[in-house]
Design a protein around this motif. Sequence first.
Motif, PDB file in Angstrom:
ATOM      1  N   UNK A  16      -6.821 -60.892 -19.766  1.00 46.00           N
ATOM      2  CA  UNK A  16      -6.630 -61.609 -21.027  1.00 46.00           C
ATOM      3  C   UNK A  16      -5.232 -61.416 -21.614  1.00 46.00           C
ATOM      4  N   UNK A  17      -4.400 -60.622 -20.957  1.00 46.31           N
ATOM      5  CA  UNK A  17      -3.030 -60.438 -21.410  1.00 46.31           C
ATOM      6  C   UNK A  17      -2.117 -61.533 -20.888  1.00 46.31           C
ATOM      7  N   UNK A  18      -0.825 -61.391 -21.173  1.00 39.69           N
ATOM      8  CA  UNK A  18       0.147 -62.416 -20.801  1.00 39.69           C
ATOM      9  C   UNK A  18       0.184 -62.650 -19.289  1.00 39.69           C
ATOM     10  N   UNK A  19       0.251 -61.572 -18.507  1.00 39.05           N
ATOM     11  CA  UNK A  19       0.291 -61.717 -17.054  1.00 39.05           C
ATOM     12  C   UNK A  19      -1.014 -62.308 -16.544  1.00 39.05           C
ATOM     13  N   UNK A  20      -2.133 -61.791 -17.025  1.00 37.11           N
ATOM     14  CA  UNK A  20      -3.424 -62.254 -16.534  1.00 37.11           C
ATOM     15  C   UNK A  20      -3.694 -63.716 -16.823  1.00 37.11           C
ATOM     16  N   UNK A  21      -3.382 -64.166 -18.037  1.00 41.83           N
ATOM     17  CA  UNK A  21      -3.641 -65.573 -18.370  1.00 41.83           C
ATOM     18  C   UNK A  21      -2.763 -66.499 -17.536  1.00 41.83           C
ATOM     19  N   UNK A  22      -1.520 -66.089 -17.286  1.00 40.85           N
ATOM     20  CA  UNK A  22      -0.650 -66.926 -16.447  1.00 40.85           C
ATOM     21  C   UNK A  22      -1.083 -66.883 -14.983  1.00 40.85           C
ATOM     22  N   UNK A  23      -1.626 -65.754 -14.538  1.00 39.55           N
ATOM     23  CA  UNK A  23      -2.157 -65.692 -13.177  1.00 39.55           C
ATOM     24  C   UNK A  23      -3.306 -66.679 -13.002  1.00 39.55           C
ATOM     25  N   UNK A 215       8.106 -64.792 -23.543  1.00 39.24           N
ATOM     26  CA  UNK A 215       6.914 -64.628 -24.374  1.00 39.24           C
ATOM     27  C   UNK A 215       6.057 -63.551 -23.732  1.00 39.24           C
ATOM     28  N   UNK A 216       5.964 -62.388 -24.380  1.00 38.93           N
ATOM     29  CA  UNK A 216       5.270 -61.238 -23.799  1.00 38.93           C
ATOM     30  C   UNK A 216       4.405 -60.585 -24.865  1.00 38.93           C
ATOM     31  N   UNK A 217       3.629 -59.590 -24.447  1.00 35.25           N
ATOM     32  CA  UNK A 217       2.833 -58.837 -25.406  1.00 35.25           C
ATOM     33  C   UNK A 217       3.718 -57.962 -26.276  1.00 35.25           C
ATOM     34  N   UNK A 218       3.168 -57.427 -27.382  1.00 35.90           N
ATOM     35  CA  UNK A 218       3.986 -56.684 -28.338  1.00 35.90           C
ATOM     36  C   UNK A 218       4.647 -55.439 -27.765  1.00 35.90           C
ATOM     37  N   UNK A 219       3.956 -54.683 -26.914  1.00 40.59           N
ATOM     38  CA  UNK A 219       4.540 -53.448 -26.372  1.00 40.59           C
ATOM     39  C   UNK A 219       5.739 -53.768 -25.494  1.00 40.59           C
ATOM     40  N   UNK A 220       5.573 -54.710 -24.568  1.00 42.89           N
ATOM     41  CA  UNK A 220       6.674 -55.061 -23.668  1.00 42.89           C
ATOM     42  C   UNK A 220       7.822 -55.681 -24.450  1.00 42.89           C
ATOM     43  N   UNK A 221       7.511 -56.459 -25.484  1.00 47.46           N
ATOM     44  CA  UNK A 221       8.560 -57.103 -26.274  1.00 47.46           C
ATOM     45  C   UNK A 221       9.383 -56.069 -27.041  1.00 47.46           C
ATOM     46  N   UNK A 222       8.725 -55.083 -27.646  1.00 50.12           N
ATOM     47  CA  UNK A 222       9.470 -54.019 -28.325  1.00 50.12           C
ATOM     48  C   UNK A 222      10.287 -53.217 -27.316  1.00 50.12           C
TER      49      UNK A 222
END
Length: 400
Positions: A16-23, A215-222
């Motif tokens: 359900x995260x950024x990588x998973x939804x794009x996969x 466009x990434x999740x908050x942890x990776x973006x910070x």
Amino acid sequence: MPDLATPRTVTLLGSTGSIGTQAIDVVRAHPGRFRVEALSAGGSDVVLLAEQVATVGARTVAVADGARADELRAALVERLGAAAGDVEVLAGPAAATELAGRGSDVVLNGITGSVGLRPTLAALEGGSTLALANKESLVVGGSLVKAAAAPGQIVPVDSEHSAIAQALRAGAHSPDQSEVRRLVLTASGGPFRGRSRDDIKKVTVDEALAHPTWAMGPVVTVNSASLMNKGLELIEAHLLFDVPVDDITVVVHPQSVVHSMVEFHDGSTIAQASPPDMRLPIALGLSWPERLDVVSPPCDWTRAASWTFEPLDEDTFPAVGLARAAAAASATHPAVYNAANEQGVAAFLAGRIGFLDIVETVERVLAEHDGVAAAGVTLDAVEGAERWARARADEILARS
């Protein structure tokens, strides 16, 4: 790994995260190429997770937050009706690890953070090809992950490491990388590129989350805003490609079109270029060494464009230098580097500390860590170093 004429079985961790939804986007765009057997997620959005199960036809689903298991089952019933009874539901912190070890052709680890280490090891031990987006598990696990992996079993999904893998395939013929002079990791520079240390002392969470290209999740973006992400990627590149950290250069490339480069001893440099779109490295992770058709639009060579490259300002962004030092210090220093950073990012996102406190805390915790030699590294030793680093970081952060 079977030929792509036979659908590859896939397990998606962090679906359900950024990588998973794009996969899942990639899988749906290439019907008949993949069969998704299992999905796992933390549990923050069980409705989306149930929707994904229905979309890809997964027969097993795992949720790390055991308290959300009943809610997930209810969401599956609402989405699938009586067929929900055919879906196996696993719950708890070890659920993703169990899924990862079941032997799918490909396990895509898109979990965020060092919690991805045990699933990474399970996937390798289960004989799956590991499409690795969870850089932290390699950074933290280091020699443990390398010892568990057969040659070619890990396929990097980070755009930079995917680019390097593609460039090495194009240019190098020596299995020990002896033709390689250096690796060049590109960095967008994040939202604070060009600003001084004084300029970013009081930046807000919203400013740190305003990444200019990805466009990434908050942890990776910070992490990208502080350049900690690039430090993690430097350690990952060192481990993945057996290139000394002193032979890995970080350059700022704001356009994020050249994803990384390999420079060879004869003076040739091979770069991988494509518009910023994580579906491309994700697709390569699922299909490696083959390429799928029409994953993302290529560069438009009929239009004028300029690509720029700048040296990294290590005074304002010392995270990359700390990563070099951590990799050189001991086998457990990288785990401490990552753990202290995760605590700092969580505190920053919660509004408890300032932006600069993140990296300053990492530096202090690293300086206090004694380290464990590579010969003495065990999973218990790594996880013990992580626990100590988190506790020590929390003590420091509480006084910030």
